[in-house]
Scaffold this motif. Structure first.
Motif: not given
Length: 593
Positions: A292-296, A331-339, A367-377
């Protein structure tokens, strides 16, 4: 000669295809032909924990042929799906006779509690609890069900927690072997067994500290679930060992009964016509991947030692886990690029490894945090040393109370074998050009004074880098980080008090934290971003040909080959992670686990 080489290469390729391609295709066809039966209308899932669990499913699709086991992640995800499946009425758990990794037990306990909150019962059965590994964790998990059975006459030997280390110093002295290592600092004890003949005061202090924390956590949790006073429960446990009948009289377990009786009891609760269904069969039949699509929220997994490079060189039929820096960072960079990805949950289970590989992955986290995508470990059993290096600058860190983390330190060095070999008439000689440091890691002799000074200075720089990253990521003064670092291992509960961890909890608590940081409301799909190799790709790295070529050539092998041929690809070993000449940010793995 050219024609001969071409012919030889062709014969070799045909041999490889004959021995590997044909049986591989047969196995694949057999696996695809075997489909789990449909779940009956009244099902009780039978979850057998007597085989060891990994934290995550292997990315290698052929690893399943090398072992038969489940992962903690697959179990908790399947239980979440079973909660809303009207056909599933309960779960029967077969407990291991020895210990479990404490953080695994913590994660499973949370899943059990969530499943029971949906109004579905769990019955745990044990054929004995013996002092092997962290048996208190096994008991804690069984106690969490509120319905813990034991086989008649079985042993209940849950009396404490012990860890055993083997020291080689006297053996090395006898044969002239010198372990020449630098540590930063006194608590970085992964190489202590080579340097000493007993625990140093710091080694003993650190070990007793994390062991005590794990022990107290397990007993306190078990007391809470069994509605007992923690001190009273501890006194009763430590007065053992007992037989099952005595444990029942003391209220340590709920009932005595054979496995068959336990099965009958849980099936009766499930209703008329209820049937036992193997947990792995249900898991395969109900396996879901995000669509599917939408926020993930992206889910990215990493388990094992951290090394540079990418996967594809190890034996494709082994289930060993390794974190490859190229793969995990991609994998992290791919997540950054995934809108559609709004946040990332990074599930880590690692005792550490290469400092440079850890830094590469940490750069992707930044890089993910700089793209405003929080990273939770989300930390599993381990997220120590290099595992903590990766985690240090995440948006938030969630750990189990018994996770082993921290170990902020570094070590490196070599074994000087020259004197030992000389006793047997073997002489090691060295020659070279350039700086004398070029041969510093030769095995013929110990570090010279100048080599040691240069190496120690470099180790100081690696340690300073580690400290700086933790201080920046955790918003702590560097002086404070140096005070709590020194290579010391902390449990998640201790790390939370020190400011190294934000929350105590498991994977789904990390998902909730990611949702909150990304300001996501309602149900949000989880999208796995970790690379999953195809069967042909898994062989590609070993055979050195493309996946497309393998498909074509394997088809030819199927026509011309002998289906009875057996694979001979055993014993390939990935030796990328070496300590000589490198700084290792690797935590000790306690023998009790």
């Amino acid at each position: 000669m050219k024609q001969f080489l071409i012919t030889a290469a062709g014969v070799f390729a045909g041999l490889v295809l004959f021995l590997v391609g044909v049986p591989f295709l047969l196995i694949s066809m057999a696996a695809n032909a075997t489909r789990p039966e449909a779940t009956p209308s009244h099902a009780v899932l039978s979850l057998d924990l007597r085989e060891s669990l990994s934290d995550q499913d292997p990315s290698n699709p052929l690893a399943a042929f090398g072992r038969k086991s489940m992962s903690v992640m697959s179990v908790i995800e399947t239980l979440r799906r079973a909660e809303t499946d009207g056909k599933v009425k309960g779960v029967l758990v077969r407990l291991p006779e020895g210990g479990m990794e404490p953080a695994q037990a913590d994660e499973l306990r949370l899943a059990f509690k969530h499943f029971q909150a949906a109004g579905k019962p769990i019955l745990a059965h044990s054929q004995g609890l013996y002092p092997s590994g962290v048996v208190t964790a096994t008991y804690m998990l069984g106690a969490s069900t509120g319905n813990l059975w034991m086989q008649p006459g079985a042993s209940f030997q849950v009396t404490g927690l012990a860890n055993e280390d083997i020291f080689f110093k006297r053996l090395f002295d006898k044969y002239g072997v010198k372990a020449d290592y630098e540590q930063r600092y006194e608590f970085k004890n992964a190489v202590n067994p080579y340097l000493h003949d007993d625990y140093t005061p710091a080694h003993k202090e650190s070990t007793l500290s994390w062991m005590g924390s794990i022990y107290r956590t397990g007993l306190t949790t078990a007391a809470l679930d069994r509605k007992k006073n923690p001190a009273a429960l501890q006194a009763a446990i430590e007065a053992g060992p007992y037989l099952a009948e005595d444990a029942a009289k003391l209220g340590l377990i709920d009932k005595i009964g054979q496995v068959k009786e336990a099965q009958t009891a849980i099936l009766a609760k499930a209703g008329d016509g209820a049937k036992l269904v193997d947990f792995t069969d249900y898991m395969r039949a109900n396996h879901e991947r995000s669509t599917g699509s939408g926020p993930a929220i992206a889910v990215i997994e990493g388990e094992g030692a951290i090394v540079t490079g990418k996967d594809g060189t190890r034996n494709p039929f082994t289930g060993g886990s390794t974190i490859y820096s190229d793969d995990l960072s991609k994998a992290i960079y791919d997540a950054v690029d995934d809108k559609n990805v709004k946040a990332i949950v990074l599930r880590l289970n690692s005792p550490g490894g290469s400092d440079t590989a850890s830094e590469q992955i940490l750069a992707a986290v930044r890089a993910a945090k700089a793209a405003r995508k929080p990273v939770v470990v989300s930390m599993g059993t381990y997220a120590a040393s290099g595992g903590y290096w990766i985690s240090s600058q995440a948006s938030a860190i969630v750990a189990q109370p018994t996770t082993l983390t921290g170990s902020i330190g570094v070590y490196g060095g070599k074994f000087a074998l020259g004197p030992a070999l000389a006793k047997y008439g073997v002489d090691v000689r060295e020659t070279g050009v350039g700086s004398p440091y070029a041969g510093a890691f030769g095995m013929g002799q110990e570090f010279s004074a100048s080599d040691r000074a240069a190496f120690a200075g470099w180790m100081d720089q690696i340690y300073a880098n580690f400290i700086a990253r933790v201080a920046d990521g955790r918003h702590l003064p560097e002086a404070r980080v140096r005070e709590i670092a020194k290579g010391r291992v902390w449990t998640g509960a201790q790390a939370r008090q020190l400011g190294l961890v934000d929350e105590i909890g498991g994977f789904y608590q990390a998902v909730d934290k990611a949702k909150a940081l990304a300001d996501l409301k309602g149900e949000v799909r989880l999208k796995r971003m970790t690379k999953q190799s195809s069967p042909f790709e898994a062989l590609e790295g070993v055979l050195g040909v493309s996946a497309t070529s393998l498909k074509t050539l394997a088809a030819a092998a199927w026509i011309m080959g002998d289906p009875r041929a057996q694979s001979t690809l055993d014993g390939l070993v990935d030796e990328r992670l070496r300590s000589e000449g490198h700084a290792a940010v690797l935590a000790p793995r306690p023998g009790a686990f």
